[in-house]
Every structure is written in C-alpha cells, then in structure tokens.
Design an enzyme around this catalytic site. Structure first.
Site, short mmCIF file in Angstrom:
data_model
loop_
_atom_site.label_atom_id
_atom_site.label_comp_id
_atom_site.label_asym_id
_atom_site.label_seq_id
_atom_site.Cartn_x
_atom_site.Cartn_y
_atom_site.Cartn_z
N GLY A 36 -53.85 107.73 60.84
CA GLY A 36 -54.51 108.91 60.96
C GLY A 36 -54.06 110.17 60.48
O GLY A 36 -54.62 111.01 60.00
N SER B 95 -49.93 114.10 66.60
CA SER B 95 -49.82 115.16 67.69
C SER B 95 -49.05 114.94 68.89
O SER B 95 -48.43 115.65 69.62
CB SER B 95 -51.20 115.68 68.03
N GLU C 107 -44.24 105.24 58.40
CA GLU C 107 -44.14 104.71 59.64
C GLU C 107 -43.63 103.18 59.82
O GLU C 107 -43.00 102.70 60.60
CB GLU C 107 -45.43 105.06 60.39
N ASP D 15 -43.69 106.20 68.42
CA ASP D 15 -44.86 106.53 67.62
C ASP D 15 -45.97 106.49 68.17
O ASP D 15 -46.04 105.60 69.26
CB ASP D 15 -44.81 105.83 66.30
C1 5RP Z 1 -50.13 109.18 61.69
C2 5RP Z 1 -50.25 107.98 62.80
C3 5RP Z 1 -50.24 108.58 64.24
O1 5RP Z 1 -49.44 108.03 65.13
C4 5RP Z 1 -51.93 108.18 64.79
O2 5RP Z 1 -52.67 109.10 63.72
C5 5RP Z 1 -52.13 108.95 66.01
O3 5RP Z 1 -51.96 110.16 66.06
P1 5RP Z 1 -52.03 111.40 67.14
O4 5RP Z 1 -50.53 111.38 68.21
O5 5RP Z 1 -52.24 112.74 66.49
O6 5RP Z 1 -53.24 110.84 67.94
O7 5RP Z 1 -50.39 106.83 62.59
O8 5RP Z 1 -49.89 108.55 60.51
#
Ligand code: 5RP
Length: 230
Positions: free
Chosen positions: A103, A37, A110, A88
């Site tokens: 998550g 997000s 990634e 990221d």
């Molecule tokens: C996806 C990830 C995201 O960077 C991590 O979950 C953070 O997500 P968000 O910006 O929605 O809090 O590792 O695999």
C-alpha cells in the site's frame, strides 16, 4: 474502521503494536525495518533503544530518512548476510501469516529485506486481519513497458488492475518502476498465486507475501495487543 466512543483510535492501536514489537528486537544486532504509518510508530519507538542496537536495514527511502533523522544507523542490504528479525506492517494478513503488502509502494524492498530475516514480525491494527486475501487491491510493481500486458493477464484471472497515480501522474517507486493495484481477486492459495504472478514478464514484485510470510503478528485490538504465532 468504525470506532466505538472511548475505543482506541487506529493510530493508538498502531502505536501500541509498534511499542510491543521492541521485545522482538535483538539487542546488539541489526533490525530489518519496513515501511508505512505503523512502521513510523515503530521507528519512533526504536529510537528509544537506539543505543542498544547496531542499526537497521531499511525497506524504503522514506523509512531510511526517518531512521537517520532519529539517529539510527542504516546499513545497505548487501552488507548483511542475515537479520534476526524484520518488522513491518501489512495491508491484509490471514490466519496463516500470509499477507498483502505494498500500500505504501515499498513492496519490492520490503520483500528483499524480509528475505534476509530469520523471523517476520507483522505489526497491524485489527482491521488488517482477514479470512481470504484480496479485498484490499493487490499492489504489483511492474516495469512500465509491460504494464498493459499485465493488466490483461490479471483480467484473465478476474482481476481489475489500475495504474497507481500520484498528483495525476504514474507513481514512480524507489526503484523507478510503476505500481498496478488489482481489485476483484480472492487469493485462496497465496503460495501458488505468488509463484504464478512472479514469473510473468515485467512483474518486479507481487504484493502477496506468502514465501516471506509472517511468523508472528502483533495485532492491535481494543482489548490490547494480541499475539498470533504462525
Ligand atoms: C508499504 C506496506 C505497508 O506495510 C502497508 O501498506 C501497511 O501500511 P500502514 O502501516 O500505513 O497501514 O506494505 O509498502
């Protein structure tokens, strides 16, 4: 996250750090793009300078679709020798730039795109900064036939691993594999932990990013964007 009246919302903090990340994007070059997000806000911001960049290398089908929908060219990681920067989010980040990620189930791609980059810039709201990694259940991408054994291996370390579900079925990643989420861990030596778990048979990727740690974190706080250099 508890928010005081009048304080910026978590989404406003994500938008703020996403905008701030544009200063790290090298003009005329490719940029590595994560998933999640916070990154969605970054992709939207990136679209405002799309004529100044060559394009992006993406870490997920979801980010690729969003990038392309906004007119940003997406290149295959195999076409690229290195990237100036990878941007990221994270589920947790500590004071050394070590992170827990995954998550959004995109951890494998990634890590691959992050490994191509000279610099990892993490964009996160302040709730993600921790002293010790592990309170957020650690995502681990696994080959399905190895799942039960890997659950037992985490139990031996004091962790409780559960299969991630989506609509009542095991979630299937962009790579056709499953995700275990492991709670109950305190990851005090992220480099050693990543090295150890990565060599268990059937582990595709562990969501500890220690070898691919962040060099910079743009942290969204109620006082504005705080820059942490590691
Ligand atoms: C996806 C990830 C995201 O960077 C991590 O979950 C953070 O997500 P968000 O910006 O929605 O809090 O590792 O695999």
């Amino acid at each position: 996250m508890n928010t005081a009246p009048g304080a910026p919302t978590q989404d406003q903090l994500k938008a703020l750090v996403a905008q701030a990340a544009l200063q790290y994007v090298e003009r005329g070059a490719l940029v590595g793009v994560g998933t999640g997000s916070t990154v969605n806000f970054f992709i939207d911001a990136l679209a405002t300078i799309k004529d100044q960049i060559l394009g992006a290398v993406s870490s997920s089908v979801a980010s690729t679709e969003r990038l392309r929908a906004l007119g940003i060219s997406v290149f295959d990681a195999n076409e690229v020798q290195h990237l100036p920067v990878y941007i990221d989010g994270a589920d947790e980040i500590d004071g050394h730039g070590y992170m827990v990620k995954g998550g959004g189930a995109a951890l494998t791609r990634e890590k691959i795109v992050a490994a191509l980059a000279d610099r990892f810039v993490c964009i996160a709201d302040a709730s993600k900064l921790v002293d010790v990694l592990g309170a957020f259940p650690l995502p681990v991408e696994v080959i399905p036939m190895a799942g039960a054994r890997i659950v037992r291996q985490f139990a031996a370390l004091g962790g409780h691993a559960v299969l991630r579900l989506k609509n009542g079925q095991p979630l299937v990643t962009d790579n056709g594999q499953h995700i275990l989420d492991v709670s109950g861990l305190q990851i005090r030596d992220p480099l050693a932990f990543e090295a150890q778990v990565s060599q268990w048979p059937g582990v595709v990727t562990v969501g500890v990013f220690a070898f691919q740690r962040a060099q910079v974190c743009l942290l969204g706080t109620p006082q504005g964007v705080k820059t942490l250099n590691f």
